[in-house]
Design an enzyme around this catalytic site. Structure first.
Site, short mmCIF file in Angstrom:
data_model
loop_
_atom_site.label_atom_id
_atom_site.label_comp_id
_atom_site.label_asym_id
_atom_site.label_seq_id
_atom_site.Cartn_x
_atom_site.Cartn_y
_atom_site.Cartn_z
N TYR A 7 -1.55 -1.21 10.17
CA TYR A 7 -1.64 -1.41 8.71
C TYR A 7 -0.35 -0.97 8.03
O TYR A 7 0.21 -1.70 7.19
CB TYR A 7 -2.84 -0.62 8.18
N SER B 217 0.86 -1.19 0.00
CA SER B 217 0.00 0.00 0.00
C SER B 217 0.89 1.23 0.00
O SER B 217 2.02 1.19 0.52
CB SER B 217 -0.87 0.03 1.25
P1 NAD Z 1 -11.46 -5.98 -0.40
O1 NAD Z 1 -11.97 -5.97 0.99
O2 NAD Z 1 -12.40 -5.77 -1.52
O3 NAD Z 1 -10.70 -7.34 -0.69
C1 NAD Z 1 -9.93 -7.98 0.27
C2 NAD Z 1 -9.85 -9.43 -0.10
O4 NAD Z 1 -9.02 -10.10 0.84
C3 NAD Z 1 -11.22 -10.11 -0.06
O5 NAD Z 1 -11.28 -11.05 -1.09
C4 NAD Z 1 -11.20 -10.80 1.29
O6 NAD Z 1 -12.03 -11.93 1.33
C5 NAD Z 1 -9.74 -11.21 1.35
N1 NAD Z 1 -9.33 -11.50 2.72
C6 NAD Z 1 -9.31 -10.66 3.78
N2 NAD Z 1 -8.91 -11.32 4.88
C7 NAD Z 1 -8.66 -12.60 4.49
C8 NAD Z 1 -8.23 -13.76 5.16
N3 NAD Z 1 -7.95 -13.77 6.47
N4 NAD Z 1 -8.10 -14.90 4.43
C9 NAD Z 1 -8.39 -14.94 3.11
N5 NAD Z 1 -8.80 -13.87 2.42
C10 NAD Z 1 -8.94 -12.72 3.11
O7 NAD Z 1 -10.30 -4.92 -0.41
P2 NAD Z 1 -9.25 -4.45 -1.54
O8 NAD Z 1 -9.20 -2.99 -1.41
O9 NAD Z 1 -9.51 -5.07 -2.84
O10 NAD Z 1 -7.93 -5.03 -0.88
C11 NAD Z 1 -7.00 -5.83 -1.60
C12 NAD Z 1 -5.60 -5.49 -1.12
O11 NAD Z 1 -5.29 -4.15 -1.51
C13 NAD Z 1 -5.42 -5.55 0.38
O12 NAD Z 1 -4.18 -6.15 0.68
C14 NAD Z 1 -5.39 -4.09 0.79
O13 NAD Z 1 -4.66 -3.86 1.96
C15 NAD Z 1 -4.73 -3.48 -0.43
N6 NAD Z 1 -4.91 -2.03 -0.61
C16 NAD Z 1 -6.16 -1.52 -0.76
C17 NAD Z 1 -6.30 -0.14 -0.94
C18 NAD Z 1 -7.67 0.50 -1.10
O14 NAD Z 1 -7.77 1.74 -1.01
N7 NAD Z 1 -8.72 -0.25 -1.39
C19 NAD Z 1 -5.18 0.69 -0.97
C20 NAD Z 1 -3.92 0.12 -0.82
C21 NAD Z 1 -3.79 -1.25 -0.65
#
Ligand code: NAD
Length: 251
Positions: free
Chosen positions: A156, A141
């Site tokens: 985080y 991130s």
């Molecule tokens: P999201 O909540 O849509 O997706 C998260 C995914 O991770 C889901 O499929 C969820 O089921 C899975 N997950 C969570 N905990 C889990 C566990 N214990 N076991 C198995 N699966 C698990 O969110 P997203 O925004 O698509 O997040 C994806 C990645 O991107 C994450 O690592 C998040 O930290 C990162 N990220 C997101 C953002 C943002 O602004 N959305 C920014 C930077 C980084």
């Protein structure tokens, strides 16, 4: 087709960035092996990819479980005969609060879902990739690089910065074996974890970015596609910012 004949694991594939990536990779010719906790969402996506002419299988599970990463590798071997790449993307934001007010349990949950899972994934995937090389991409991130003004991000940020350190160690240890390891560092992205459905949160996050908007999940998936494809063949150990400029906001 950027990923023809490659078999790629995608975790966190039930929603957001992971779901967008799974669909994109399959459309680019990859066999995709999808992981996340929610079986019904994964099965729906597998069916959707199949209807579009792609090849996908899934195995629901929790990335905190010691055996889950290995089970995804075994599924890739059984269904598609090998493993060429992994997008280790599952993650949570966790409780947003100042560290002094954070419980030990809340800290541990974020570290185990985001960082320890990255260790477990690499431990299961690297031995398989020693046979014919491969590419591993982690989702870190922008917060793991530069806080950017986001409040309450102690656990985080530590998990996502730790992931960059792990990624660079893996890249250094395994480059000579033909295994590339990189990370994508998204900025605010419109997903369930990114505030989707909450207009005031989306507006606050969008305004932190010089572009004055958040990313669509597909814009992050495109960066992961590049890192998994042979087009990035000289890249390893790279924390690749895809953040709408948020990390240079105060520069
Ligand atoms: P999201 O909540 O849509 O997706 C998260 C995914 O991770 C889901 O499929 C969820 O089921 C899975 N997950 C969570 N905990 C889990 C566990 N214990 N076991 C198995 N699966 C698990 O969110 P997203 O925004 O698509 O997040 C994806 C990645 O991107 C994450 O690592 C998040 O930290 C990162 N990220 C997101 C953002 C943002 O602004 N959305 C920014 C930077 C980084």
């Amino acid at each position: 087709m950027e990923l023809s004949n490659k078999t790629i694991i995608v975790t966190g594939a039930s929603s957001g960035i992971g779901a967008a990536a799974a669909a994109l990779f399959a459309a680019e010719g990859a066999n995709v092996v999808l992981g996340a906790r929610r079986a019904s969402e994964l099965e729906t996506l597998v069916a959707r990819i199949g209807q579009s002419g792609g090849r996908a299988v899934c195995l629901p599970g929790d990335v905190r479980d010691k055996g889950y990463a290995g089970a995804l590798v075994d599924l890739a071997l059984k269904e598609f005969g090998g493993l060429d790449g992994a997008f280790n993307n599952a993650g949570i934001v966790g409780e947003l609060r100042p560290v002094a007010e954070m419980t030990f349990e809340a800290w541990n949950e974020v570290i185990s879902v985001n960082l320890t899972s990255a260790f477990l994934a690499a431990k299961a995937q690297i031995p398989m990739m020693k046979q014919r090389g491969g590419s591993i991409v982690f989702t870190s991130s922008f917060v793991g690089f530069s806080n950017g003004g986001m409040p309450g991000m102690g656990a985080y940020a530590a998990s996502k910065a730790g992931m960059v350190g792990l990624m660079q160690s893996l890249a250094s240890d395994h480059a000579a074996e033909g295994i590339r390891v990189n990370a994508v560092l998204p900025g605010g992205t419109i997903t369930p974890a990114g505030g989707e459905g909450n207009p005031s949160v989306l507006e606050f996050i969008a305004n932190l970015h010089p572009m004055k908007r958040m990313a669509a999940a597909d814009e992050i998936a495109q960066a992961a596609l590049f890192l998994l494809s042979d087009r990035s063949s000289f890249m390893t150990g790279s924390p690749m910012l895809v953040d709408g400029g948020i990390s240079v906001r105060l520069a």
